[in-house]
Scaffold this active site. Structure first.
Site, PDB file in Angstrom:
ATOM      1  N   VAL A   1     -18.915   5.276  39.335  1.00 27.61           N
ATOM      2  CA  VAL A   1     -19.656   6.009  38.297  1.00 27.61           C
ATOM      3  C   VAL A   1     -21.139   5.992  38.647  1.00 27.61           C
ATOM      4  O   VAL A   1     -21.729   4.925  38.800  1.00 27.61           O
ATOM      5  CB  VAL A   1     -19.458   5.340  36.913  1.00 27.61           C
ATOM      6  CG1 VAL A   1     -20.253   6.084  35.845  1.00 27.61           C
ATOM      7  CG2 VAL A   1     -17.990   5.264  36.537  1.00 27.61           C
ATOM      8  N   ASP A   2     -21.725   7.169  38.794  1.00 27.99           N
ATOM      9  CA  ASP A   2     -23.162   7.283  39.072  1.00 27.99           C
ATOM     10  C   ASP A   2     -23.872   7.751  37.799  1.00 27.99           C
ATOM     11  O   ASP A   2     -23.450   8.723  37.180  1.00 27.99           O
ATOM     12  CB  ASP A   2     -23.401   8.312  40.184  1.00 27.99           C
ATOM     13  CG  ASP A   2     -22.694   7.935  41.485  1.00 27.99           C
ATOM     14  OD1 ASP A   2     -22.677   6.737  41.816  1.00 27.99           O
ATOM     15  OD2 ASP A   2     -22.151   8.839  42.147  1.00 27.99           O
ATOM     16  N   TYR A   3     -24.955   7.066  37.447  1.00 26.68           N
ATOM     17  CA  TYR A   3     -25.640   7.456  36.215  1.00 26.68           C
ATOM     18  C   TYR A   3     -27.152   7.350  36.382  1.00 26.68           C
ATOM     19  O   TYR A   3     -27.660   6.649  37.265  1.00 26.68           O
ATOM     20  CB  TYR A   3     -25.176   6.585  35.038  1.00 26.68           C
ATOM     21  CG  TYR A   3     -25.696   5.161  35.129  1.00 26.68           C
ATOM     22  CD1 TYR A   3     -25.057   4.225  35.924  1.00 26.68           C
ATOM     23  CD2 TYR A   3     -26.859   4.779  34.454  1.00 26.68           C
ATOM     24  CE1 TYR A   3     -25.539   2.936  36.042  1.00 26.68           C
ATOM     25  CE2 TYR A   3     -27.355   3.490  34.565  1.00 26.68           C
ATOM     26  CZ  TYR A   3     -26.683   2.569  35.362  1.00 26.68           C
ATOM     27  OH  TYR A   3     -27.187   1.298  35.489  1.00 26.68           O
TER      28      TYR A   3
END
Lengths: 259, 203
Positions: free
Chosen positions: A132-134
């Site tokens: 997950v990239d945020y």
């Protein structure tokens, strides 16, 4: 007691290993460079796990990437996870056959949850890491797919819950803002979301030195700390950091058998 | 030394193969063929994935018969790894009730416990059975790499060593020529290489 883990992430793009900073890639070297400067078979004895990600921006070539994976994992007796561009069962099969023990998914989770469920059914939750990239902004934590290029409508918390419902085995949570900066992990966000999860959490993005790894390891509810910083942990950097962390009495594994 | 690693289409067997070669085993054959199995000095039953699917793949290849012939009749040593270990037991509740190979009395159920995260992933310490051959030369609570959501327990004395995560379960067993490990020795650094060496030399 279950140990915490130190994970190294190798970022690959089009035949080369990269240093990433805020998801902008800088070429460091190819497989020969890696073997020469990292003596990977040796370094791997101070890692709990290795993750290899294909971040090639335009057209990813999975079979080229699979052959890179199989080159890296030779005589490396630690768990290896690989991903980047997996879109089908056949893609996943190819990476498993090339020496991956787990696969890492990212955009597929958003684009095609049905295939994710099929992968979970075939290989089991424990074989699947959800990446997950945020980014953190004034509007909150925004989630991105396609190598950080496309914002999706889920909030970070919603997305983590969604992924856990899909049956993935672990979350690899990577801060785009902190990526490659060496400023330390985004512990503020991590502390804010970690209790939502009933599956193990790997944190990534920002580790620049041993102190940062330690901060992560000391935090409850974090299963593993990852770093992709090729520069800061070059040569004996990583083995030395691990030995020092063990000497401080942290809960990480010892492998002291004479084989 | 000729070791056959059973191939039934489940998961990554490359690291098992390469660790055996690294340890100097002359011949490592990946196969599900009856002749190969009956000619082997030792057998490794690997496995990653779901129990029910594994049983279907095993039956498709008649492996339950070939393995019974080699292990129960001819007494060849076998080491089950992870799902491969669970398959040597009586049954599993993963994905509905499924029968295993029934080489040892062990029952597989879901991991549970207050506040634990599932799957159980990472290195964990083993409480070693004092009569163990597998852990020879390792320290008293050695670390091995686990990644699983289901666990085996047994009411019989099957030479078990244990691990505690949520509850106490079988980390390994060694019952005469039939052995199994819930963890992955091929992914457990020097500790794992030593354990595989012990299986090669002491079984």
């Amino acid at each position: 007691m279950l140990r915490k883990r130190i994970i190294f992430t190798l970022i690959h793009s089009d035949g080369y290993f990269m240093q990433s900073r805020n998801f902008r890639l800088q070429k460091v070297g190819n497989l020969l460079w890696l073997e020469k400067n990292y003596k990977f078979q040796h370094i791997s004895f101070s890692l709990d796990e290795l993750i290899i990600l294909d971040a090639t921006r335009n057209q990813k070539n999975l079979s080229q990437f699979a052959s890179i994976v199989s080159g890296v994992v030779n005589d490396v007796f630690i768990p290896v996870a690989a991903g980047g561009g997996i879109r089908s069962l056949a893609d996943a099969d190819l990476l498993f056959k090339s020496g991956a023990d787990k696969i890492v998914l990212n955009s597929l989770q958003y684009e095609n949850p049905l295939i994710v469920r099929e992968l979970v059914e075939k290989y089991g939750s424990q074989s699947i890491i959800a990446s997950v990239d945020y980014k953190s902004t004034a509007e909150g934590h925004l989630v991105y797919v396609n190598d950080g290029s496309k914002k999706i409508e889920y909030s970070l918390k919603e997305y983590l819950t969604y992924l856990e419902d899909l049956g993935v085995g672990e979350i690899y949570l990577n801060s785009i803002d902190k990526d490659g900066t060496g400023f330390g992990y985004d512990l503020e966000t991590i502390l804010n979301v970690k209790d939502l999860l009933s599956i193990p959490l790997i944190i990534a993005g920002g580790a620049g030195n041993e102190k940062h790894l330690l901060e992560g390891l000391k935090t409850d509810g974090i299963a593993a700390v990852a770093t992709a910083n090729l520069f800061n942990f070059i040569g004996d950097g990583l083995p030395n950091a691990r030995n020092h962390i063990i000497s401080l009495g942290e809960n990480i594994a010892n492998w002291n058998a004479n084989s | 030394m000729n070791i056959v690693v059973i191939d039934y289409g489940m998961g990554n067997i490359r690291s098992i193969q390469s660790s055996l070669l690294y340890l100097g085993v002359k011949s490592v054959i990946v196969s599900s063929d009856r002749n190969d199995i009956l000619k082997a000095d030792k057998i490794i039953l690997p496995g990653v994935g779901a129990f029910g699917e594994a049983v279907r793949e095993i039956k498709k290849r008649n492996l339950e018969k070939h393995l019974a012939e080699a292990v129960l009749k001819d007494g060849k040593p076998i080491l089950g790894i992870c799902l491969g270990m669970q398959l040597l037991g009586l049954s599993s509740e993963e994905g509905g009730f499924n029968k295993g190979l029934n080489f040892v009395n062990g029952v597989v159920t879901k991991l549970y416990g207050e506040g634990i995260k599932i799957p159980h992933v990472g290195f964990n310490q083993i409480q070693v059975n004092e009569n163990s051959r597998l852990y020879n030369g390792l320290n008293s609570e050695p670390d091995f790499y686990f990644t699983h959501s289901f666990k085996m327990t047994s009411e019989d004395d099957i030479g078990a060593s244990h691990c505690v995560y949520g509850s106490r379960f079988v980390a390994s067993f060694e019952n005469n020529n039939v052995a199994g490990v819930q963890f992955h020795p091929e992914l457990s650094q020097n500790n794992g290489l030593r354990l595989l060496k012990n299986f090669i030399e002491r079984f």
